[in-house]
Motif scaffolding. Structure first.
Motif, PDB file in Angstrom:
ATOM      1  N   TYR A 263       0.822  -1.204   0.000  1.00 15.41           N
ATOM      2  CA  TYR A 263       0.000   0.000   0.000  1.00 15.41           C
ATOM      3  C   TYR A 263       0.857   1.256   0.000  1.00 15.41           C
ATOM      4  O   TYR A 263       1.889   1.308   0.680  1.00 15.41           O
ATOM      5  CB  TYR A 263      -0.942   0.025   1.215  1.00 15.41           C
ATOM      6  N   ARG A 264       0.404   2.241  -0.748  1.00 10.99           N
ATOM      7  CA  ARG A 264       0.937   3.594  -0.608  1.00 10.99           C
ATOM      8  C   ARG A 264       0.013   4.288   0.390  1.00 10.99           C
ATOM      9  O   ARG A 264      -1.141   3.908   0.565  1.00 10.99           O
ATOM     10  CB  ARG A 264       0.949   4.318  -1.951  1.00 10.99           C
ATOM     11  N   PHE A 265       0.528   5.322   1.042  1.00 11.11           N
ATOM     12  CA  PHE A 265      -0.217   5.989   2.106  1.00 11.11           C
ATOM     13  C   PHE A 265      -0.111   7.497   1.880  1.00 11.11           C
ATOM     14  O   PHE A 265       0.987   8.015   1.649  1.00 11.11           O
ATOM     15  CB  PHE A 265       0.398   5.589   3.450  1.00 11.11           C
ATOM     16  N   PHE A 266      -1.245   8.163   1.921  1.00 12.15           N
ATOM     17  CA  PHE A 266      -1.304   9.593   1.630  1.00 12.15           C
ATOM     18  C   PHE A 266      -1.984  10.364   2.763  1.00 12.15           C
ATOM     19  O   PHE A 266      -2.859   9.841   3.444  1.00 12.15           O
ATOM     20  CB  PHE A 266      -2.111   9.852   0.350  1.00 12.15           C
ATOM     21  N   SER A 267      -1.609  11.619   2.884  1.00 13.39           N
ATOM     22  CA  SER A 267      -2.351  12.576   3.681  1.00 13.39           C
ATOM     23  C   SER A 267      -3.157  13.395   2.676  1.00 13.39           C
ATOM     24  O   SER A 267      -2.597  13.932   1.716  1.00 13.39           O
ATOM     25  CB  SER A 267      -1.395  13.486   4.456  1.00 13.39           C
ATOM     26  N   VAL A 268      -4.460  13.462   2.891  1.00 13.19           N
ATOM     27  CA  VAL A 268      -5.335  14.215   1.998  1.00 13.19           C
ATOM     28  C   VAL A 268      -5.597  15.573   2.634  1.00 13.19           C
ATOM     29  O   VAL A 268      -6.211  15.655   3.702  1.00 13.19           O
ATOM     30  CB  VAL A 268      -6.659  13.468   1.735  1.00 13.19           C
ATOM     31  N   ARG A 269      -5.074  16.618   2.003  1.00 10.47           N
ATOM     32  CA  ARG A 269      -5.200  18.003   2.494  1.00 10.47           C
ATOM     33  C   ARG A 269      -4.732  18.134   3.941  1.00 10.47           C
ATOM     34  O   ARG A 269      -5.165  19.018   4.663  1.00 10.47           O
ATOM     35  CB  ARG A 269      -6.629  18.508   2.335  1.00 10.47           C
TER      36      ARG A 269
ATOM     37  N   GLU B  71      -5.727  16.463   6.301  1.00 12.07           N
ATOM     38  CA  GLU B  71      -6.914  16.298   7.136  1.00 12.07           C
ATOM     39  C   GLU B  71      -7.120  14.853   7.569  1.00 12.07           C
ATOM     40  O   GLU B  71      -7.593  14.596   8.673  1.00 12.07           O
ATOM     41  CB  GLU B  71      -8.165  16.756   6.377  1.00 12.07           C
ATOM     42  N   PHE B  72      -6.818  13.898   6.699  1.00 16.70           N
ATOM     43  CA  PHE B  72      -7.038  12.478   6.983  1.00 16.70           C
ATOM     44  C   PHE B  72      -6.128  11.648   6.089  1.00 16.70           C
ATOM     45  O   PHE B  72      -5.680  12.105   5.050  1.00 16.70           O
ATOM     46  CB  PHE B  72      -8.513  12.081   6.789  1.00 16.70           C
ATOM     47  N   PRO B  73      -5.866  10.395   6.516  1.00 14.26           N
ATOM     48  CA  PRO B  73      -5.009   9.521   5.720  1.00 14.26           C
ATOM     49  C   PRO B  73      -5.815   8.701   4.720  1.00 14.26           C
ATOM     50  O   PRO B  73      -7.034   8.541   4.874  1.00 14.26           O
ATOM     51  CB  PRO B  73      -4.379   8.617   6.771  1.00 14.26           C
ATOM     52  N   ALA B  74      -5.095   8.163   3.731  1.00  9.80           N
ATOM     53  CA  ALA B  74      -5.746   7.327   2.730  1.00  9.80           C
ATOM     54  C   ALA B  74      -4.781   6.258   2.228  1.00  9.80           C
ATOM     55  O   ALA B  74      -3.670   6.569   1.806  1.00  9.80           O
ATOM     56  CB  ALA B  74      -6.235   8.187   1.569  1.00  9.80           C
ATOM     57  N   LEU B  75      -5.224   5.021   2.289  1.00 12.22           N
ATOM     58  CA  LEU B  75      -4.476   3.886   1.740  1.00 12.22           C
ATOM     59  C   LEU B  75      -4.783   3.730   0.262  1.00 12.22           C
ATOM     60  O   LEU B  75      -5.903   3.995  -0.179  1.00 12.22           O
ATOM     61  CB  LEU B  75      -4.933   2.582   2.405  1.00 12.22           C
TER      62      LEU B  75
ATOM     63  N   GLU C  68     -19.431   9.093   8.449  1.00 14.66           N
ATOM     64  CA  GLU C  68     -18.498  10.160   8.817  1.00 14.66           C
ATOM     65  C   GLU C  68     -17.185  10.100   8.046  1.00 14.66           C
ATOM     66  O   GLU C  68     -16.298  10.929   8.256  1.00 14.66           O
ATOM     67  CB  GLU C  68     -18.224  10.131  10.323  1.00 14.66           C
ATOM     68  N   GLU C  69     -17.041   9.132   7.153  1.00 19.37           N
ATOM     69  CA  GLU C  69     -15.820   9.028   6.353  1.00 19.37           C
ATOM     70  C   GLU C  69     -15.872  10.033   5.202  1.00 19.37           C
ATOM     71  O   GLU C  69     -16.925  10.288   4.632  1.00 19.37           O
ATOM     72  CB  GLU C  69     -15.651   7.610   5.811  1.00 19.37           C
ATOM     73  N   PRO C  70     -14.732  10.604   4.842  1.00 19.38           N
ATOM     74  CA  PRO C  70     -14.683  11.586   3.747  1.00 19.38           C
ATOM     75  C   PRO C  70     -15.091  10.961   2.411  1.00 19.38           C
ATOM     76  O   PRO C  70     -14.896   9.755   2.182  1.00 19.38           O
ATOM     77  CB  PRO C  70     -13.210  12.004   3.717  1.00 19.38           C
ATOM     78  N   ALA C  71     -15.629  11.775   1.532  1.00 14.30           N
ATOM     79  CA  ALA C  71     -16.095  11.321   0.217  1.00 14.30           C
ATOM     80  C   ALA C  71     -14.973  10.733  -0.631  1.00 14.30           C
ATOM     81  O   ALA C  71     -15.230   9.933  -1.532  1.00 14.30           O
ATOM     82  CB  ALA C  71     -16.758  12.486  -0.521  1.00 14.30           C
ATOM     83  N   GLU C  72     -13.744  11.091  -0.354  1.00 10.50           N
ATOM     84  CA  GLU C  72     -12.607  10.587  -1.131  1.00 10.50           C
ATOM     85  C   GLU C  72     -12.272   9.125  -0.810  1.00 10.50           C
ATOM     86  O   GLU C  72     -11.476   8.491  -1.499  1.00 10.50           O
ATOM     87  CB  GLU C  72     -11.355  11.436  -0.865  1.00 10.50           C
ATOM     88  N   LEU C  73     -12.882   8.589   0.255  1.00  8.04           N
ATOM     89  CA  LEU C  73     -12.596   7.227   0.688  1.00  8.04           C
ATOM     90  C   LEU C  73     -13.780   6.314   0.391  1.00  8.04           C
ATOM     91  O   LEU C  73     -14.923   6.754   0.338  1.00  8.04           O
ATOM     92  CB  LEU C  73     -12.286   7.199   2.187  1.00  8.04           C
TER      93      LEU C  73
END
Length: 135
Positions: free
Chosen positions: A35-41, A43-47, A76-81
């Motif tokens: 997995y790559r791991f990102f910080s989105v803005r 605000e929250f992480p994303a796998l 409550e999860e962001p729309a990007e996930l």
């Protein structure tokens, strides 16, 4: 009940922990190193599943009824996930939320790669809970 991997705000001490705190904490675990791991803005992480350049990402595992994942966790999860199935370091498959693959190029300017940090707590400079041995 379903095992749910949390790697951001739903972890102990996080702003969304209330969504899983009533359910059994199974332990601290790591994903398989795919997995790559990102910080989105920031605000929250994303796998994001990857064919190369991945790492094992730390998180917490909870045993949560599917209905509660649907009614309490996902809203409550962001729309990007999106809800997905990931592989843990020990080979098990569990539920998690991950970055919607089709969004990567469209929101590239909002993503900071933090794969080398290995986890949200390390990236944010947060301490590990004392009773959480990584397995």
């Amino acid at each position: 009940m379903a095992e749910l991997f949390c790697n951001g705000g739903a972890m102990r001490g996080g702003n969304l922990h209330h969504n899983v705190s009533a359910h059994p904490f199974v332990g601290q675990v790591r994903t398989a190193p795919i997995y790559r791991f990102f910080s989105v803005r920031d605000e929250f992480p994303a796998l994001l599943l990857t064919e190369s350049g991945g790492a094992a990402i730390e998180g917490e595992l909870y045993d949560v009824p599917m209905q509660d994942i649907r009614t309490d966790f996902l809203p409550e999860e962001p729309a990007e996930l999106e809800l997905t199935v990931i592989q843990l370091e020990d080979g098990r498959s569990v539920l998690a939320v991950g970055l919607r693959p089709g969004l990567v190029d469209g929101i590239a300017d909002q993503l900071t790669e933090i794969t080398d940090q290995g986890g949200w707590r390390k990236y944010r400079g947060l301490s590990q809970p004392d009773d959480a041995a990584v397995s």
